[in-house]
Scaffold this active site. Structure first.
Site, PDB file in Angstrom:
ATOM      1  N   SER A   8     -14.328 -30.487 -16.995  1.00  0.00           N
ATOM      2  CA  SER A   8     -14.816 -29.222 -17.538  1.00  0.00           C
ATOM      3  C   SER A   8     -14.967 -28.226 -16.390  1.00  0.00           C
ATOM      4  O   SER A   8     -15.853 -28.356 -15.549  1.00  0.00           O
ATOM      5  CB  SER A   8     -16.154 -29.466 -18.235  1.00  0.00           C
ATOM      6  N   HIS A  33     -10.157 -28.682 -18.697  1.00  0.00           N
ATOM      7  CA  HIS A  33     -10.878 -28.243 -19.901  1.00  0.00           C
ATOM      8  C   HIS A  33     -11.608 -26.934 -19.582  1.00  0.00           C
ATOM      9  O   HIS A  33     -12.479 -26.892 -18.716  1.00  0.00           O
ATOM     10  CB  HIS A  33     -11.868 -29.336 -20.301  1.00  0.00           C
ATOM     11  N   ASP A  35     -13.938 -24.021 -20.984  1.00  0.00           N
ATOM     12  CA  ASP A  35     -14.858 -23.652 -22.060  1.00  0.00           C
ATOM     13  C   ASP A  35     -14.987 -22.143 -22.176  1.00  0.00           C
ATOM     14  O   ASP A  35     -15.387 -21.462 -21.231  1.00  0.00           O
ATOM     15  CB  ASP A  35     -16.238 -24.262 -21.790  1.00  0.00           C
ATOM     16  N   MET A  37     -16.908 -19.316 -24.325  1.00  0.00           N
ATOM     17  CA  MET A  37     -18.039 -19.120 -25.246  1.00  0.00           C
ATOM     18  C   MET A  37     -18.273 -17.624 -25.432  1.00  0.00           C
ATOM     19  O   MET A  37     -18.127 -16.854 -24.480  1.00  0.00           O
ATOM     20  CB  MET A  37     -19.296 -19.777 -24.676  1.00  0.00           C
ATOM     21  N   MET A  68     -14.867 -21.674 -28.145  1.00  0.00           N
ATOM     22  CA  MET A  68     -16.114 -21.694 -28.926  1.00  0.00           C
ATOM     23  C   MET A  68     -16.439 -20.245 -29.257  1.00  0.00           C
ATOM     24  O   MET A  68     -17.406 -19.652 -28.762  1.00  0.00           O
ATOM     25  CB  MET A  68     -17.223 -22.362 -28.102  1.00  0.00           C
ATOM     26  N   GLY A 142     -22.218 -25.530 -26.213  1.00  0.00           N
ATOM     27  CA  GLY A 142     -22.949 -24.401 -25.647  1.00  0.00           C
ATOM     28  C   GLY A 142     -23.380 -24.615 -24.213  1.00  0.00           C
ATOM     29  O   GLY A 142     -23.380 -23.679 -23.426  1.00  0.00           O
ATOM     30  N   GLY A 145     -24.744 -30.743 -19.569  1.00  0.00           N
ATOM     31  CA  GLY A 145     -25.962 -31.466 -19.208  1.00  0.00           C
ATOM     32  C   GLY A 145     -26.848 -31.891 -20.364  1.00  0.00           C
ATOM     33  O   GLY A 145     -28.020 -32.202 -20.165  1.00  0.00           O
ATOM     34  N   ASP A 176     -16.171 -34.555 -26.166  1.00  0.00           N
ATOM     35  CA  ASP A 176     -16.744 -33.534 -25.279  1.00  0.00           C
ATOM     36  C   ASP A 176     -18.264 -33.543 -25.418  1.00  0.00           C
ATOM     37  O   ASP A 176     -18.789 -33.274 -26.499  1.00  0.00           O
ATOM     38  CB  ASP A 176     -16.166 -32.162 -25.663  1.00  0.00           C
ATOM     39  N   GLY A 177     -18.924 -33.840 -24.311  1.00  0.00           N
ATOM     40  CA  GLY A 177     -20.383 -33.793 -24.283  1.00  0.00           C
ATOM     41  C   GLY A 177     -20.999 -35.089 -23.825  1.00  0.00           C
ATOM     42  O   GLY A 177     -20.870 -36.112 -24.495  1.00  0.00           O
ATOM     43  N   GLY A 198     -17.776 -33.727 -17.360  1.00  0.00           N
ATOM     44  CA  GLY A 198     -18.648 -32.665 -16.864  1.00  0.00           C
ATOM     45  C   GLY A 198     -19.674 -33.182 -15.893  1.00  0.00           C
ATOM     46  O   GLY A 198     -19.383 -34.045 -15.051  1.00  0.00           O
ATOM     47  N   SER A 199     -20.897 -32.682 -16.069  1.00  0.00           N
ATOM     48  CA  SER A 199     -21.957 -32.989 -15.100  1.00  0.00           C
ATOM     49  C   SER A 199     -22.385 -34.447 -15.141  1.00  0.00           C
ATOM     50  O   SER A 199     -23.044 -34.917 -14.219  1.00  0.00           O
ATOM     51  CB  SER A 199     -23.163 -32.079 -15.357  1.00  0.00           C
TER      52      SER A 199
HETATM   53  C1  DX5 Z   1     -19.003 -27.613 -23.589  1.00  0.00           C
HETATM   54  C2  DX5 Z   1     -18.685 -28.368 -22.292  1.00  0.00           C
HETATM   55  C3  DX5 Z   1     -19.809 -29.310 -21.979  1.00  0.00           C
HETATM   56  C4  DX5 Z   1     -19.844 -29.973 -20.646  1.00  0.00           C
HETATM   57  C5  DX5 Z   1     -19.488 -31.401 -20.724  1.00  0.00           C
HETATM   58  O1  DX5 Z   1     -18.061 -27.712 -24.553  1.00  0.00           O
HETATM   59  O2  DX5 Z   1     -17.396 -28.907 -22.276  1.00  0.00           O
HETATM   60  O3  DX5 Z   1     -19.926 -30.213 -23.010  1.00  0.00           O
HETATM   61  O4  DX5 Z   1     -19.258 -29.312 -19.638  1.00  0.00           O
HETATM   62  O5  DX5 Z   1     -20.034 -32.170 -19.724  1.00  0.00           O
HETATM   63  P1  DX5 Z   1     -21.533 -32.778 -19.605  1.00  0.00           P
HETATM   64  O6  DX5 Z   1     -22.119 -32.889 -20.968  1.00  0.00           O
HETATM   65  O7  DX5 Z   1     -21.307 -34.108 -18.949  1.00  0.00           O
HETATM   66  O8  DX5 Z   1     -22.275 -31.842 -18.730  1.00  0.00           O
HETATM   67 ZN    ZN Z   2     -15.778 -28.010 -24.092  1.00  0.00          ZN
END
Ligand code: DX5
Ligand code: ZN
Length: 221
Positions: A8, A33, A35, A37, A68, A142, A145, A176-177, A198-199
């Site tokens: 991400s 990826h 994002d 928004m 999104m 949105g 983390g 995703d998430g 992601g994080s």
């Molecule tokens: C939003 C993003 C988040 C995020 C995924 O659609 O794609 O979901 O960066 O990584 P985590 O949840 O691990 O921070």
């Molecule tokens: Zn995403």
């Protein structure tokens, strides 16, 4: 086939973007990826069309643009994508999801339909012929983390079965998430193919991208 990784990009330290993109290429990362928004469909702003353009100029890694935004079919022209890039639109964001999916394919992109955690998989039924992949949100979209919504693991399993039973085994499932190293094992076992990192994985603090990516690869064999 092994699971694929889509880091991400909103989680990258932007001051180190070029070096991070080089590292991703060396690590054979499959997709970036991105994002997008709009502060309306989701309560946040992140990246936009100009940033996508910069990415396309900077790296050969295909994009996985996650829109999104409301009424994406009216805004697809703003985004640079083509052969090999995925573009996902949310079922909940438009009265015309199939029109949006068709428009993505007409531009040469690979169409992906995204579902929020609370949206049932049955809504996919009439869209199957127009989609190349399914994006299942495992948190509410949105923010990075957030914690996994546990029942989305069952939803991945149910979606894989739903697709296979309808002759749509070719449709890949992206998750995703909170794709942490631990959750990724469970998501993989449930049938996920592409993992948004992601994080909680690739960008996890305290270890290198290389180390974290190797751990995630191990989790999604
Ligand atoms: C939003 C993003 C988040 C995020 C995924 O659609 O794609 O979901 O960066 O990584 P985590 O949840 O691990 O921070
Ligand atoms: Zn995403």
């Amino acid at each position: 086939m092994n699971g694929k990784i889509a880091p991400s990009v909103m989680c990258v330290d932007f001051m180190n973007l070029p070096a991070t993109l080089d590292a991703f290429q060396k690590l054979s990362i499959e997709y970036l990826h991105v994002d997008i928004m709009d502060g309306c469909f989701v309560p946040n702003y992140t990246l936009g069309p100009d940033f996508c353009r910069a990415l396309k100029d900077a790296t050969p890694i295909p994009l996985d643009i996650h829109l999104m935004i409301t009424e994406p079919e009216r805004k697809l022209d703003w985004f640079p994508f083509g052969q090999g890039d995925y573009v996902s639109i949310h079922y909940e964001a438009t009265a015309h999801p199939i029109r949006a999916l068709q428009a993505i394919r007409r531009r040469g992109g690979k169409s992906m339909l995204a579902l929020n955690p609370a949206t049932p998989i049955q809504v996919l039924e009439t869209a199957l012929d127009d989609m190349d992949a399914l994006l299942l949100m495992t948190v509410n979209p949105g923010y990075a983390g957030q914690a996994l919504i546990p029942r989305t693991l069952d939803k991945i399993r149910a979606a894989r079965k739903f697709l296979d039973e309808r002759g749509a085994s070719h449709i890949e499932i992206e998750v995703d998430g909170n794709v942490s190293f631990e959750n990724a094992v469970k998501m993989r076992a449930a049938g996920a193919d592409i993992f948004v990192a992601g994080s909680s994985s690739v960008f996890k603090k305290g270890a290198s991208l290389e180390h974290n990516t190797a751990l995630l690869r191990q989790a999604i064999l």
